[in-house]
Design a protein around this motif. Structure first.
Motif, PDB file in Angstrom:
ATOM      1  N   LEU A  58     118.536  68.368 132.616  1.00 53.73           N
ATOM      2  CA  LEU A  58     118.908  69.703 132.174  1.00 53.73           C
ATOM      3  C   LEU A  58     117.897  70.703 132.704  1.00 53.73           C
ATOM      4  CD1 LEU A  58     120.427  71.823 130.438  1.00 53.73           C
ATOM      5  CD2 LEU A  58     118.916  71.174 128.544  1.00 53.73           C
ATOM      6  N   TYR A  59     118.401  71.751 133.348  1.00 54.07           N
ATOM      7  CA  TYR A  59     117.546  72.848 133.797  1.00 54.07           C
ATOM      8  C   TYR A  59     118.190  74.151 133.345  1.00 54.07           C
ATOM      9  CZ  TYR A  59     115.033  76.162 136.716  1.00 54.07           C
ATOM     10  OH  TYR A  59     114.277  77.220 137.145  1.00 54.07           O
ATOM     11  N   SER A  60     117.366  75.056 132.772  1.00 50.93           N
ATOM     12  CA  SER A  60     117.900  76.336 132.315  1.00 50.93           C
ATOM     13  C   SER A  60     116.899  77.451 132.602  1.00 50.93           C
ATOM     14  CB  SER A  60     118.225  76.291 130.818  1.00 50.93           C
ATOM     15  OG  SER A  60     117.047  76.146 130.049  1.00 50.93           O
ATOM     16  N   GLU A  61     117.411  78.653 132.746  1.00 53.25           N
ATOM     17  CA  GLU A  61     116.578  79.839 132.950  1.00 53.25           C
ATOM     18  C   GLU A  61     117.076  80.982 132.073  1.00 53.25           C
ATOM     19  OE1 GLU A  61     116.318  81.124 136.981  1.00 53.25           O
ATOM     20  OE2 GLU A  61     115.007  79.478 137.603  1.00 53.25           O
ATOM     21  N   TYR A  74     121.347  80.722 131.977  1.00 54.25           N
ATOM     22  CA  TYR A  74     122.288  79.718 132.479  1.00 54.25           C
ATOM     23  C   TYR A  74     121.686  78.333 132.326  1.00 54.25           C
ATOM     24  CZ  TYR A  74     119.762  78.832 136.868  1.00 54.25           C
ATOM     25  OH  TYR A  74     118.828  78.470 137.801  1.00 54.25           O
ATOM     26  N   ASN A  75     122.559  77.329 132.222  1.00 48.60           N
ATOM     27  CA  ASN A  75     122.170  75.920 132.134  1.00 48.60           C
ATOM     28  C   ASN A  75     122.800  75.141 133.286  1.00 48.60           C
ATOM     29  OD1 ASN A  75     120.812  76.369 129.759  1.00 48.60           O
ATOM     30  ND2 ASN A  75     122.499  75.661 128.451  1.00 48.60           N
ATOM     31  N   LEU A  76     122.037  74.265 133.878  1.00 46.20           N
ATOM     32  CA  LEU A  76     122.554  73.330 134.869  1.00 46.20           C
ATOM     33  C   LEU A  76     122.270  71.918 134.367  1.00 46.20           C
ATOM     34  CD1 LEU A  76     123.766  72.544 137.592  1.00 46.20           C
ATOM     35  CD2 LEU A  76     121.469  72.767 138.589  1.00 46.20           C
ATOM     36  N   THR A  77     123.326  71.152 134.130  1.00 45.67           N
ATOM     37  CA  THR A  77     123.210  69.793 133.620  1.00 45.67           C
ATOM     38  C   THR A  77     123.724  68.819 134.663  1.00 45.67           C
ATOM     39  OG1 THR A  77     123.627  70.631 131.382  1.00 45.67           O
ATOM     40  CG2 THR A  77     123.763  68.253 131.708  1.00 45.67           C
ATOM     41  N   GLU A 122     127.949  63.841 137.865  1.00 47.53           N
ATOM     42  CA  GLU A 122     128.674  64.928 137.209  1.00 47.53           C
ATOM     43  C   GLU A 122     127.719  66.094 136.996  1.00 47.53           C
ATOM     44  OE1 GLU A 122     131.317  65.836 133.160  1.00 47.53           O
ATOM     45  OE2 GLU A 122     130.541  63.819 133.576  1.00 47.53           O
ATOM     46  N   SER A 123     128.100  67.243 137.527  1.00 41.59           N
ATOM     47  CA  SER A 123     127.301  68.459 137.386  1.00 41.59           C
ATOM     48  C   SER A 123     128.084  69.473 136.559  1.00 41.59           C
ATOM     49  CB  SER A 123     126.973  69.061 138.762  1.00 41.59           C
ATOM     50  OG  SER A 123     126.204  68.160 139.524  1.00 41.59           O
ATOM     51  N   TRP A 124     127.335  70.189 135.725  1.00 40.74           N
ATOM     52  CA  TRP A 124     127.966  71.161 134.822  1.00 40.74           C
ATOM     53  C   TRP A 124     127.057  72.388 134.759  1.00 40.74           C
ATOM     54  CZ3 TRP A 124     129.007  70.117 128.893  1.00 40.74           C
ATOM     55  CH2 TRP A 124     129.820  71.147 128.390  1.00 40.74           C
ATOM     56  N   MET A 125     127.583  73.517 135.216  1.00 37.11           N
ATOM     57  CA  MET A 125     126.820  74.762 135.198  1.00 37.11           C
ATOM     58  C   MET A 125     127.511  75.765 134.290  1.00 37.11           C
ATOM     59  SD  MET A 125     125.415  77.053 138.367  1.00 37.11           S
ATOM     60  CE  MET A 125     124.222  78.371 138.061  1.00 37.11           C
ATOM     61  N   ARG A 126     126.713  76.384 133.395  1.00 36.92           N
ATOM     62  CA  ARG A 126     127.253  77.341 132.426  1.00 36.92           C
ATOM     63  C   ARG A 126     126.393  78.609 132.416  1.00 36.92           C
ATOM     64  NH1 ARG A 126     126.954  73.165 127.574  1.00 36.92           N
ATOM     65  NH2 ARG A 126     125.211  72.541 128.904  1.00 36.92           N
ATOM     66  N   ASP A 129     126.588  85.447 128.750  1.00 38.06           N
ATOM     67  CA  ASP A 129     126.279  86.850 128.416  1.00 38.06           C
ATOM     68  C   ASP A 129     125.378  87.518 129.448  1.00 38.06           C
ATOM     69  OD1 ASP A 129     127.789  86.668 126.120  1.00 38.06           O
ATOM     70  OD2 ASP A 129     126.099  85.951 124.937  1.00 38.06           O
ATOM     71  N   ASN A 130     125.746  87.489 130.685  1.00 37.48           N
ATOM     72  CA  ASN A 130     124.962  88.169 131.707  1.00 37.48           C
ATOM     73  C   ASN A 130     125.897  88.765 132.744  1.00 37.48           C
ATOM     74  OD1 ASN A 130     125.657  85.974 133.495  1.00 37.48           O
ATOM     75  ND2 ASN A 130     124.097  84.787 132.423  1.00 37.48           N
ATOM     76  N   GLN A 131     125.328  89.229 133.853  1.00 39.66           N
ATOM     77  CA  GLN A 131     126.148  89.882 134.854  1.00 39.66           C
ATOM     78  C   GLN A 131     127.189  88.949 135.463  1.00 39.66           C
ATOM     79  OE1 GLN A 131     122.861  89.281 135.066  1.00 39.66           O
ATOM     80  NE2 GLN A 131     122.129  89.103 137.177  1.00 39.66           N
ATOM     81  N   PHE A 132     127.010  87.636 135.270  1.00 40.28           N
ATOM     82  CA  PHE A 132     127.993  86.682 135.787  1.00 40.28           C
ATOM     83  C   PHE A 132     129.075  86.359 134.761  1.00 40.28           C
ATOM     84  CE2 PHE A 132     123.865  85.673 137.790  1.00 40.28           C
ATOM     85  CZ  PHE A 132     124.182  86.049 139.082  1.00 40.28           C
ATOM     86  N   GLY A 133     128.929  86.848 133.535  1.00 34.21           N
ATOM     87  CA  GLY A 133     129.900  86.554 132.486  1.00 34.21           C
ATOM     88  C   GLY A 133     129.697  85.176 131.898  1.00 34.21           C
ATOM     89  N   ASN A 134     130.569  84.790 130.988  1.00 34.45           N
ATOM     90  CA  ASN A 134     130.527  83.462 130.380  1.00 34.45           C
ATOM     91  C   ASN A 134     131.426  82.537 131.204  1.00 34.45           C
ATOM     92  OD1 ASN A 134     128.880  84.395 128.313  1.00 34.45           O
ATOM     93  ND2 ASN A 134     130.630  84.963 127.026  1.00 34.45           N
ATOM     94  N   ASN A 135     130.798  81.669 131.959  1.00 39.28           N
ATOM     95  CA  ASN A 135     131.552  80.786 132.836  1.00 39.28           C
ATOM     96  C   ASN A 135     131.076  79.347 132.669  1.00 39.28           C
ATOM     97  OD1 ASN A 135     133.196  82.725 134.454  1.00 39.28           O
ATOM     98  ND2 ASN A 135     131.161  83.500 134.975  1.00 39.28           N
ATOM     99  N   SER A 136     131.948  78.437 133.023  1.00 37.71           N
ATOM    100  CA  SER A 136     131.628  77.022 132.977  1.00 37.71           C
ATOM    101  C   SER A 136     132.287  76.339 134.172  1.00 37.71           C
ATOM    102  CB  SER A 136     132.117  76.392 131.669  1.00 37.71           C
ATOM    103  OG  SER A 136     131.854  75.007 131.649  1.00 37.71           O
ATOM    104  N   ILE A 137     131.483  75.686 134.989  1.00 41.60           N
ATOM    105  CA  ILE A 137     131.984  74.999 136.176  1.00 41.60           C
ATOM    106  C   ILE A 137     131.507  73.547 136.124  1.00 41.60           C
ATOM    107  CG2 ILE A 137     131.975  74.904 138.696  1.00 41.60           C
ATOM    108  CD1 ILE A 137     131.336  77.887 138.705  1.00 41.60           C
TER     109      ILE A 137
END
Length: 219
Positions: A58-61, A74-77, A122-126, A129-137
């Protein structure tokens, strides 16, 4: 981990990183042996392996705007798993050529270990509440491949002197440049589509090994 006083990554104010791995490579042996007149000893071992390994990262900023204002995060799992099976066999013979003597000559032969493996990533990026909006890929992919280790050949000699001193020497040869990575297909289970680039690197960097062991025991 978290933000540090001197952290100055562009566009973020804090970060977090965590990684864990766990698993096993279990082996099940089947053995059979024979003794012929206390002069010739034979042995055979067949081994099956169950490979199981998993990892999680898990990596987040925490993000900021150009003006230094908090702007979501954002979170990158990443999830990874390696599963599969393998098998190999080992043969051994021990000869006492002189009747009544403890002098022994040994020979061992080990087949390659044949691994049939599947790696799943399996990669999951979320984003929140920022300029990119609430997204999940999410992205997932399976990667099937086969690995073959080298043959190994060993010889040994040993003797006991004065019924008190035992000496032994063993030598083993293995050519690791003969290792191979391939992919299964409908034509050949183990030697189908070769990974030519990786096998070229194996041939370049992995060479023959010669292992010599010498031992002594005073009783």
């Amino acid at each position: 981990s978290g933000a540090e006083d001197d952290y100055s990554a562009y566009g973020s104010s804090a970060h977090f990183y965590n990684k864990a791995t766990w698993g096993s490579n279990q082996a099940l042996d089947f053995n059979i042996s024979a003794n012929i007149n206390d002069q010739l000893y034979l042995g055979f071992t067949a081994t099956g392996y169950n490979v199981y390994n998993k990892s999680s990262m898990l990596y987040s900023e925490d993000l900021i705007t150009f003006n230094g204002i908090a702007d979501g995060y954002y979170n990158l799992t990443n999830y990874g798993s390696l599963k599969g099976n393998a098998f190999d066999a080992k043969f051994g013979a021990l000869v006492r050529p002189v009747v009544g003597s403890n002098f022994k000559i040994g020979l061992t032969l080990a087949t390659p270990t044949y691994y049939d493996l599947t790696y799943r990533n399996e990669s999951w990026m979320r984003t929140y509440d920022n300029q990119f909006g609430n997204n999940s890929i999410r992205y997932r992919d399976d990667y099937d491949y086969k690995v073959r280790t080298p043959w190994r050949l060993g010889v040994s000699v040993g003797n006991t002197f004065f019924d008190r001193l035992a000496l032994d020497a063993e030598y083993e040869f293995a050519d690791y440049s003969a290792c191979s990575v391939s992919y299964g297909d409908d034509y050949d289970d183990w030697f189908g589509s070769k990974d030519k680039a990786l096998n070229k690197q194996i041939d370049k960097y992995l060479k023959c090994t010669h292992t010599l062991k010498v031992g002594a025991e005073l009783m």
